[in-house]
Scaffold this motif. Structure first.
Motif, short mmCIF file in Angstrom:
data_model
loop_
_atom_site.label_atom_id
_atom_site.label_comp_id
_atom_site.label_asym_id
_atom_site.label_seq_id
_atom_site.Cartn_x
_atom_site.Cartn_y
_atom_site.Cartn_z
N MET A 57 0.85 -1.20 0.00
CA MET A 57 0.00 0.00 0.00
C MET A 57 0.88 1.25 0.00
SD MET A 57 -2.88 1.14 2.80
CE MET A 57 -3.89 2.60 2.49
N PRO A 58 0.66 2.22 -0.91
CA PRO A 58 1.47 3.43 -0.96
C PRO A 58 1.44 4.18 0.37
CG PRO A 58 0.09 3.24 -2.92
CD PRO A 58 -0.36 2.18 -1.98
N GLN A 59 2.58 4.79 0.73
CA GLN A 59 2.68 5.50 2.00
C GLN A 59 1.66 6.63 2.09
OE1 GLN A 59 4.76 4.32 4.21
NE2 GLN A 59 4.32 5.80 5.83
N ALA A 60 1.43 7.32 0.98
CA ALA A 60 0.48 8.45 0.97
C ALA A 60 -0.94 7.97 1.27
CB ALA A 60 0.52 9.16 -0.38
N SER A 61 -1.32 6.83 0.70
CA SER A 61 -2.65 6.29 0.94
C SER A 61 -2.81 5.85 2.39
CB SER A 61 -2.92 5.10 0.01
OG SER A 61 -2.88 5.50 -1.34
N LEU A 62 -1.78 5.24 2.95
CA LEU A 62 -1.82 4.81 4.34
C LEU A 62 -1.98 6.01 5.26
CD1 LEU A 62 -1.49 2.74 6.62
CD2 LEU A 62 0.98 3.00 6.38
N LEU A 63 -1.20 7.06 5.03
CA LEU A 63 -1.28 8.26 5.85
C LEU A 63 -2.65 8.90 5.75
CD1 LEU A 63 0.08 10.32 7.69
CD2 LEU A 63 0.93 11.48 5.64
N SER A 64 -3.18 8.94 4.52
CA SER A 64 -4.51 9.52 4.31
C SER A 64 -5.57 8.75 5.07
CB SER A 64 -4.83 9.52 2.81
OG SER A 64 -6.15 9.99 2.59
N ASN A 65 -5.52 7.41 5.00
CA ASN A 65 -6.51 6.59 5.71
C ASN A 65 -6.39 6.73 7.22
OD1 ASN A 65 -7.80 5.60 3.44
ND2 ASN A 65 -6.55 3.75 3.32
N LEU A 66 -5.16 6.84 7.72
CA LEU A 66 -4.96 7.03 9.15
C LEU A 66 -5.53 8.37 9.62
CD1 LEU A 66 -1.33 5.65 9.64
CD2 LEU A 66 -3.44 4.68 10.57
N LEU A 67 -5.36 9.39 8.82
CA LEU A 67 -5.90 10.71 9.17
C LEU A 67 -7.44 10.70 9.17
CD1 LEU A 67 -3.49 13.07 7.18
CD2 LEU A 67 -3.63 12.78 9.67
N VAL A 68 -8.03 10.02 8.17
CA VAL A 68 -9.48 9.93 8.12
C VAL A 68 -10.02 9.10 9.28
CG1 VAL A 68 -11.47 9.15 6.76
CG2 VAL A 68 -9.54 10.26 5.61
N LEU A 69 -9.30 8.02 9.63
CA LEU A 69 -9.69 7.20 10.78
C LEU A 69 -9.65 8.03 12.07
CD1 LEU A 69 -10.41 4.36 11.86
CD2 LEU A 69 -7.96 3.96 12.14
N ALA A 70 -8.63 8.86 12.20
CA ALA A 70 -8.54 9.75 13.36
C ALA A 70 -9.71 10.73 13.37
CB ALA A 70 -7.21 10.51 13.34
N LEU A 71 -10.08 11.22 12.20
CA LEU A 71 -11.22 12.14 12.11
C LEU A 71 -12.52 11.44 12.51
CD1 LEU A 71 -12.33 14.91 11.28
CD2 LEU A 71 -12.51 14.05 8.93
N GLU A 72 -12.71 10.19 12.05
CA GLU A 72 -13.90 9.43 12.44
C GLU A 72 -13.94 9.23 13.95
OE1 GLU A 72 -15.97 5.02 11.92
OE2 GLU A 72 -14.25 5.54 10.68
N TYR A 73 -12.79 8.93 14.53
CA TYR A 73 -12.68 8.74 15.98
C TYR A 73 -13.04 10.02 16.73
CZ TYR A 73 -10.10 8.87 20.39
OH TYR A 73 -9.73 9.07 21.70
N ILE A 74 -12.46 11.14 16.30
CA ILE A 74 -12.70 12.41 16.98
C ILE A 74 -14.17 12.82 16.88
CG2 ILE A 74 -12.20 14.89 16.90
CD1 ILE A 74 -9.34 14.09 15.98
N TRP A 75 -14.73 12.70 15.68
CA TRP A 75 -16.11 13.13 15.48
C TRP A 75 -17.09 12.21 16.22
CZ3 TRP A 75 -18.79 17.06 15.27
CH2 TRP A 75 -20.09 17.08 14.77
N SER A 76 -16.83 10.92 16.24
CA SER A 76 -17.68 9.98 16.97
C SER A 76 -17.64 10.29 18.47
CB SER A 76 -17.23 8.54 16.73
OG SER A 76 -17.32 8.19 15.37
N SER A 77 -16.46 10.59 18.98
CA SER A 77 -16.32 10.95 20.39
C SER A 77 -17.07 12.24 20.71
CB SER A 77 -14.84 11.11 20.77
OG SER A 77 -14.12 9.94 20.51
N ILE A 78 -16.96 13.22 19.81
CA ILE A 78 -17.65 14.50 20.02
C ILE A 78 -19.15 14.30 20.03
CG2 ILE A 78 -18.17 16.71 18.89
CD1 ILE A 78 -15.23 16.81 18.03
N ILE A 79 -19.67 13.46 19.13
CA ILE A 79 -21.11 13.19 19.09
C ILE A 79 -21.59 12.67 20.44
CG2 ILE A 79 -22.88 11.64 18.13
CD1 ILE A 79 -21.36 11.82 15.46
N VAL A 80 -20.88 11.69 20.98
CA VAL A 80 -21.26 11.09 22.26
C VAL A 80 -21.20 12.11 23.39
CG1 VAL A 80 -20.65 9.36 23.99
CG2 VAL A 80 -20.56 8.77 21.56
N LEU A 81 -20.08 12.83 23.48
CA LEU A 81 -19.89 13.73 24.61
C LEU A 81 -20.79 14.96 24.55
CD1 LEU A 81 -16.01 13.51 25.03
CD2 LEU A 81 -17.80 12.36 26.33
N LEU A 82 -21.01 15.50 23.37
CA LEU A 82 -21.93 16.63 23.25
C LEU A 82 -23.36 16.23 23.63
CD1 LEU A 82 -20.86 18.50 19.98
CD2 LEU A 82 -20.58 19.28 22.34
#
Length: 241
Positions: free
Chosen positions: A1-26
């Protein structure tokens, strides 16, 4: 898997994590106990769409809903911790109702004969193309895993630290969820090696992602216990008045 694609997916996964956490806590901070059910229904409905999206992470096939769906177990832990087993079980049924209603309405929407100007039929049909076997597997797995997580968390409530009972209940619940779903959905349709691979890969990914949500449980419990304290103070003032 290209390094750029891996980094992109990790960043999006982090965004999903942050937004899911915000939904619950808000939801817990501003809508309190009812907010737990609002957040749960929201995450369950979103996960029903996201689960169809696959991406590659360290040469593993991962569904886009792993993080947001995992937050359902966070809500079970929070509600069970503050209000007990019965309320935790109620949360499981709230999530099931949201999932069932969403899928059934989607199937109804796609049953309309589309007009010549319609552009959404093909997309909706793909989104709601669910076989009875997959639907049954998903619903049974959801209820059994939710009840398992609630039971374990409640049973350990007076004996262990919050982080321990949350992680144990969540992980056992996820094992039950994956085992029941994969067994009902795929056993007999794929060879045993493929069946085992699906189960182990999904469980491994969920286990790794699960460790990052413990702090959400602590903050959520604090929000709901603060509400209980405010209610008790109001009751005392009313009684004294």
């Amino acid at each position: 898997m290209p390094q750029a694609s891996l980094l992109s997916n990790l960043l999006v996964l982090a965004l999903e994590y942050i937004w899911s956490s915000i939904i619950v806590l808000l939801a817990l901070r501003f809508i309190k106990k009812e907010g737990a059910y609002v957040a749960l229904a929201t995450l369950i409905i979103a996960s029903n769409l996201g689960v169809a999206k696959l991406f590659n992470l360290f040469n593993l096939e991962v569904t886009a809903a792993n993080m947001s769906m995992g937050m359902a177990f966070v809500i079970y832990s929070i509600v069970t911790e503050v209000y007990g087993k019965r309320e935790g079980q109620k949360a499981v049924w709230v999530g099931f109702f949201a999932q069932f209603a969403f899928v059934m309405l989607g199937l109804i929407y796609t049953s309309y004969v589309p007009s010549q100007n319609d552009f959404a039929q093909s997309y909706l049909s793909q989104a709601f193309s669910i076989t009875p076997r997959i639907a049954l597997a998903s619903w049974i797995a959801y209820i059994l895993s939710g009840y398992t997580a609630v039971f374990i968390h409640n049973a350990l409530k007076q004996k262990t630290k919050l982080w321990f009972r949350n992680n144990l209940a969540t992980k056992v619940g996820q094992i039950v969820d994956n085992l029941v779903f994969v067994t009902i959905a795929f056993l007999g349709l794929v060879d045993f090696r493929t069946y085992l691979s699906i189960f182990l890969t999904t469980t491994l990914v969920e286990f790794v992602l699960d460790y990052v949500d413990t702090w959400v449980v602590y903050v959520g419990v604090r929000f709901l216990k603060a509400e209980d304290g405010e209610n008790e103070s109001l009751e005392d003032l009313t009684a004294n008045g």
